[in-house]
Design a protein around this motif. Structure first.
Motif, PDB file in Angstrom:
ATOM      1  N   CYS A 102       0.962  -0.938  -0.053  1.00 26.55           N
ATOM      2  CA  CYS A 102      -0.028  -0.291   0.055  1.00 26.55           C
ATOM      3  C   CYS A 102       0.751   1.235  -0.169  1.00 26.55           C
ATOM      4  O   CYS A 102       0.889   1.875  -0.788  1.00 26.55           O
ATOM      5  CB  CYS A 102      -1.252   0.000   1.132  1.00 26.55           C
ATOM      6  SG  CYS A 102      -1.974   1.527   1.198  1.00 26.55           S
ATOM      7  N   ARG A 126       3.246  -1.875  -7.620  1.00 23.77           N
ATOM      8  CA  ARG A 126       2.934  -0.440  -7.149  1.00 23.77           C
ATOM      9  C   ARG A 126       3.358  -0.092  -5.953  1.00 23.77           C
ATOM     10  O   ARG A 126       4.017  -0.866  -5.089  1.00 23.77           O
ATOM     11  CB  ARG A 126       1.291  -0.880  -7.084  1.00 23.77           C
ATOM     12  CG  ARG A 126       0.863  -2.008  -6.124  1.00 23.77           C
ATOM     13  CD  ARG A 126      -0.440  -1.643  -5.351  1.00 23.77           C
ATOM     14  NE  ARG A 126      -0.368  -0.556  -4.379  1.00 23.77           N
ATOM     15  CZ  ARG A 126      -1.272   0.143  -3.978  1.00 23.77           C
ATOM     16  NH1 ARG A 126      -2.411  -0.041  -4.547  1.00 23.77           N
ATOM     17  NH2 ARG A 126      -1.024   0.955  -3.092  1.00 23.77           N
ATOM     18  N   LYS A 131       0.284   9.345   0.534  1.00 26.51           N
ATOM     19  CA  LYS A 131      -0.993   8.536   0.856  1.00 26.51           C
ATOM     20  C   LYS A 131      -2.083   9.362   1.578  1.00 26.51           C
ATOM     21  O   LYS A 131      -1.947  10.242   2.229  1.00 26.51           O
ATOM     22  CB  LYS A 131      -0.696   7.558   1.984  1.00 26.51           C
ATOM     23  CG  LYS A 131       0.189   6.564   1.803  1.00 26.51           C
ATOM     24  CD  LYS A 131      -0.094   5.697   0.561  1.00 26.51           C
ATOM     25  CE  LYS A 131      -1.322   4.786   0.648  1.00 26.51           C
ATOM     26  NZ  LYS A 131      -1.416   4.101  -0.481  1.00 26.51           N
ATOM     27  N   HIS A 272      -8.540  -3.348  -1.984  1.00 23.11           N
ATOM     28  CA  HIS A 272      -9.491  -2.336  -1.128  1.00 23.11           C
ATOM     29  C   HIS A 272     -10.953  -2.646  -1.552  1.00 23.11           C
ATOM     30  O   HIS A 272     -11.806  -2.238  -0.772  1.00 23.11           O
ATOM     31  CB  HIS A 272      -9.261  -0.961  -2.109  1.00 23.11           C
ATOM     32  CG  HIS A 272      -7.560  -0.479  -1.873  1.00 23.11           C
ATOM     33  ND1 HIS A 272      -6.505  -0.902  -2.521  1.00 23.11           N
ATOM     34  CD2 HIS A 272      -7.222   0.338  -0.621  1.00 23.11           C
ATOM     35  CE1 HIS A 272      -5.581  -0.369  -2.022  1.00 23.11           C
ATOM     36  NE2 HIS A 272      -5.839   0.270  -0.788  1.00 23.11           N
ATOM     37  N   GLU A 298      -2.528  -5.775  -3.013  1.00 25.12           N
ATOM     38  CA  GLU A 298      -1.512  -5.302  -2.326  1.00 25.12           C
ATOM     39  C   GLU A 298      -0.701  -6.476  -1.699  1.00 25.12           C
ATOM     40  O   GLU A 298      -1.242  -7.506  -0.995  1.00 25.12           O
ATOM     41  CB  GLU A 298      -2.142  -4.416  -0.895  1.00 25.12           C
ATOM     42  CG  GLU A 298      -2.549  -3.118  -1.509  1.00 25.12           C
ATOM     43  CD  GLU A 298      -3.032  -2.212  -0.509  1.00 25.12           C
ATOM     44  OE1 GLU A 298      -3.000  -0.941  -0.716  1.00 25.12           O
ATOM     45  OE2 GLU A 298      -3.670  -2.605   0.517  1.00 25.12           O
ATOM     46  N   ASP A 309      -2.967  -0.476   5.649  1.00 24.99           N
ATOM     47  CA  ASP A 309      -3.842  -1.681   5.033  1.00 24.99           C
ATOM     48  C   ASP A 309      -3.157  -3.024   5.426  1.00 24.99           C
ATOM     49  O   ASP A 309      -2.959  -3.953   4.551  1.00 24.99           O
ATOM     50  CB  ASP A 309      -3.799  -1.265   3.541  1.00 24.99           C
ATOM     51  CG  ASP A 309      -4.893  -0.125   3.271  1.00 24.99           C
ATOM     52  OD1 ASP A 309      -5.531   0.322   4.252  1.00 24.99           O
ATOM     53  OD2 ASP A 309      -4.988   0.180   2.158  1.00 24.99           O
ATOM     54  N   GLN A 312      -5.279  -6.483   4.822  1.00 26.09           N
ATOM     55  CA  GLN A 312      -5.782  -6.675   3.586  1.00 26.09           C
ATOM     56  C   GLN A 312      -4.419  -7.228   2.657  1.00 26.09           C
ATOM     57  O   GLN A 312      -4.424  -7.460   1.537  1.00 26.09           O
ATOM     58  CB  GLN A 312      -6.484  -5.785   2.872  1.00 26.09           C
ATOM     59  CG  GLN A 312      -5.788  -4.731   2.375  1.00 26.09           C
ATOM     60  CD  GLN A 312      -6.795  -3.500   2.102  1.00 26.09           C
ATOM     61  OE1 GLN A 312      -7.683  -3.347   2.462  1.00 26.09           O
ATOM     62  NE2 GLN A 312      -6.131  -2.494   1.033  1.00 26.09           N
TER      63      GLN A 312
HETATM   64 MN    MN Z   1      -3.958   0.514   0.460  1.00 25.46          MN
END
Ligand code: MN
Ligand code: PEP
Length: 333
Positions: A102, A126, A131, A272, A298, A309, A312
């Motif tokens: 993330c 990524r 953020k 997400h 992610e 995050d 997740q």
């Molecule tokens: Mn994220």
């Protein structure tokens, strides 16, 4: 209005037509397809009433587009757009996987993630340097320092780099570090940002806003394309509903709609979109079956320590299993 040119139009006839459109105060957007060339006319089309151009030579047909979006529509361009990113592509028929943390947290974190992705034949890295967090007290990203880490990790492992810009001022700062600019859900309707990205010569990954309709999302892409940048990748990342078992409600029907309404590639972000690790694999497989062009997930070397995050984010072992299962699913419609 969309003008479909006949196959045997001469260059001179084409130039005359373009000149006529411009003289009327309208803007022609030309799309040279394999089969035929199309001119999308943008501006107040009422100007054309009483000044017909359909009698001009070299025109096969004229289609009036009543929809509010034109350049991103399937009517304007029937063939799928393939977004080229260096020697890689999104939308070329292969199912793309974009992965990474993330937030960019350290050089080591990015190097180990990039190395893991390369080992698993993933092409896109990524990670966020800026953020947009719900709380101003949460980690806000490393900024320029983070951009240096992601660029270096990407370059050393032949990965294309995708990172979010949250403000038009970030574009210039980020330009030399990124291969694809990401627009996050919270910024989908930041029209000055979209307009600036429309002037760039690098692709844009446009996430759907968390409370945006499908048409509002498509219109956001139109903002970018109107300024000249047609390298846009749409990404469904879940919307807000009354459901709170999942972080968002991943709207896979929006992917089908976006593929039908526009010629742009469409990705799915189940990280997400659901906020739940156990749903990432099934949603990735579903994305492949419904015709999405890929997924963004992610992945973090140590999810428990992630600064954003964490819940997740997949660890390398989990991610590897998911990548293999996605690849094993053969689906052709
Ligand atoms: Mn994220
Ligand atoms: C992200 O991809 O890091 C992100 C912030 O996603 P979204 O904009 O979809 O919330």
């Amino acid at each position: 209005m969309i003008i479909v040119l006949s196959k045997n139009i001469t260059d001179e006839q084409k130039q005359r037509l373009i000149h006529r459109i411009e003289k009327l105060g309208l803007t022609p957007h030309i799309s040279e397809g394999v089969e035929r060339t199309i001119i999308g006319v943008v501006g107040d089309e009422r100007i054309l009433q009483g000044k017909p151009i359909d009698g001009m030579p070299g025109i096969e047909k004229i289609i009036n587009v009543l929809k509010p979006y034109k350049l991103v529509s399937r009517e304007f361009k029937n063939e799928n757009t393939v977004v080229k990113i260096g020697n890689k592509a999104i939308g070329d028929g292969d199912f793309s996987i974009i992965a990474g943390p993330c937030s960019i947290e350290s050089h080591e974190q990015m190097l180990s993630t990039a190395n893991f992705l390369k080992e698993n034949k993933i092409s896109f890295l990524r990670g966020g340097a800026f953020k947009p967090r719900t709380s101003p007290y949460s980690f806000q990203g490393l900024g320029k320092e983070g951009l240096e880490y992601i660029k270096d990790a990407g370059r050393k492992n032949d990965l294309a780099v995708i990172t979010e810009v949250v403000d038009a001022r970030d574009i210039e700062l980020s330009y030399e570090y990124v291969d694809v600019f990401q627009v996050g859900a919270r910024n989908m309707a930041n029209f000055s940002l979209l307009t600036e990205l429309g002037k760039q010569d690098k692709p844009v990954l446009l996430k759907r806003g968390m409370s945006s309709t499908i048409i509002e999302w498509i219109m956001a892409a139109e903002y970018i394309m109107l300024k000249g940048n047609s390298n846009i990748i749409l990404c469904e990342r879940g919307i807000r509903t009354f459901e709170d078992y999942t972080r968002n409600t991943l709207d896979l029907s929006a992917v089908v709609a976006a593929k039908n309404l526009s010629h742009l590639p469409v990705l799915v972000d189940p990280s997400h979109g659901t906020g739940r690790k156990e749903m990432i694999l099934p949603m990735c497989l579903a994305a492949k079956v419904i015709g999405a062009d890929g997924v963004m997930v992610e992945v973090h070397p140590e999810p428990d320590k992630a600064l954003s995050d964490s819940k997740q984010s997949l660890n390398f072992e989990e991610a590897k299993k998911i990548f293999n299962k996605i690849r094993k699913l053969k689906w052709e419609d």
